[in-house]
Scaffold this active site. Structure first.
Site: not given
Length: 407
Positions: A12, A93, A181, A241, A381
């Site tokens: 990832n 990912r 996501h 962000r 994940e």
């Protein structure tokens, strides 16, 4: 035939860190990896490496090519620890699959070239993940690699949720809301059904709150609404962000403040959010420790919570009500104060917390008096990527299909 003792490596990759996990390639793939770890601060002055059983410690990376050095460090560490067990597959990912990739796909030079076209849509992750793929194709050409896409889970979004109010020609060129996501939300669709049964098939909002953050509204365990759509800037306020912002403000920054597109992009991705408003940190734990004495810390936290409450209200409207609200990812799983403040703003929906359960990060943190069940569910994940990679490689006739069902 692949040996049952082969391993699946999951990577990832972000702009400043690489997380990895190693799983046994058995059916089904166990949810807990054999071990995992991370190189962090790759582009900063003090990079570190930590793994299962080994706390983070400084690591020296070549300043001329720190990302390449970080990948090499992980590879060397894995080769030392795996003994005579082979790496049978590498799962990645990949944040953006665009309008073409709706399921995991084995990566070759053609796919890699396609995916480079989506770098402008995910500049914080896409180029670094693809750099890892490219290096590993050269270094380990016999090991198959599989791309697992964060956008894939949201392929079930209705068209009206994907559309942007722009001239139709832009839709035809792929300018639309994709959702992100997705590996996290796919895991939640599995874990929540196991924990909550039929309730999870109702009207569910999952709040993925980490350094990046978004919400996913699910009905029937499928994505039907999400807050992060065209880019990783939309929706919730995040660590550094901005989240959604009035486009008029962006025009002002470019036309009056004379920011270039590159300067504006850096501002929105790296210097905004909790960090920008507070001027202190992107980490809510740091801000919570300083909010009594520092107004900017209070303001940043208040805005973060307000934006979350507004967006949860919006997604609730989009899915027609709310039966189950679930917090996941770093902040969502571990920050009881942030969860409590968000839920305080949702009392009009019938959200009520059990204070002690919330402090304990329990699987269910709502009180019996509430109309909405509220939960905390760790995400996984890496396991999704490992499982889907294994599925692709066990069905070679399907590997490479690009426009199929959601993974």
């Amino acid at each position: 035939m692949t040996s049952p003792d082969d391993l699946i490596l999951v990577l990832n990759c972000g702009s400043s860190s690489i997380k990895f996990a190693l799983f046994e390639r058995r059916q089904p793939v166990a949810r807990k990896p054999l071990w995992n770890g991370k190189v962090d601060g790759i582009t900063g002055p003090a990079p570190s490496f930590g793994e299962t059983g080994v706390p983070p410690a400084p690591v020296v990376l070549d300043p001329a090519a720190p990302y390449t050095a970080a990948l090499a460090h992980i590879g060397a560490r894995i080769d030392r620890r795996r003994g005579d067990r082979a790496i049978g597959a590498i799962g990645h990912r990949i944040v953006h699959g665009g309008a073409r990739y709706f399921e995991p796909v084995r990566v070759d030079a053609e796919v890699l070239a396609d995916l480079r076209g989506y770098i402008p849509l995910a500049p914080l992750h896409q180029p670094f993940a693809l750099e890892a793929v490219e290096q590993l194709l050269a270094q380990r050409p016999g090991v198959p690699q599989v791309a697992c896409f964060d956008t894939a889970f949201h392929h079930s979004l209705p068209t009206v949720e994907k559309m942007l109010p722009l001239p139709r020609a832009f839709w035809d060129r792929g300018v639309r809301r994709y959702g992100f996501h997705g590996l996290s939300y796919e895991y939640q669709s599995i874990a929540l059904a196991e924990r909550h049964g039929e309730l999870a098939r109702g009207r569910v909002i999952v709040a993925h709150l980490g350094s990046g953050a978004s919400l996913c509204g699910m009905v029937g365990l499928k994505s039907v609404a999400t807050t992060m759509g065209f880019s990783a800037l939309e929706g919730l306020m995040m660590g550094s962000r901005s989240g959604s912002i009035d486009p008029g403000a962006l025009l002002y920054l470019m036309q009056t403040e004379k920011l270039s597109p590159e300067e504006l992009g850096h501002l929105l991705y790296h210097d905004s959010g909790l960090l920008g408003v507070s001027g202190i940190s992107s980490d809510p734990r740091v801000l919570l420790a300083r909010e009594e004495e520092q107004e900017t810390a209070r303001d940043a936290l208040a805005l973060y919570v307000r934006r979350a409450v507004r967006e949860i209200g919006s997604v609730t409207a989009a899915i027609g009500g709310l039966d189950l609200l679930v917090f996941t990812a770093g902040i969502g799983e571990h920050n009881a104060t942030i969860r409590a403040r968000i839920c305080e703003g949702l009392d009009f929906l019938g959200v009520a917390l059990d204070a002690q359960a919330n402090l304990d990060n329990a699987p269910v943190i709502s009180s019996a008096s509430g109309r909405v069940v509220v939960g905390v569910e760790p995400t996984n994940e890496e396991w999704i990527a490992a499982s889907r990679s294994d599925e692709v490689l066990r069905a070679p006739e399907r590997a490479g299909r690009k426009t199929a069902t959601v993974c």
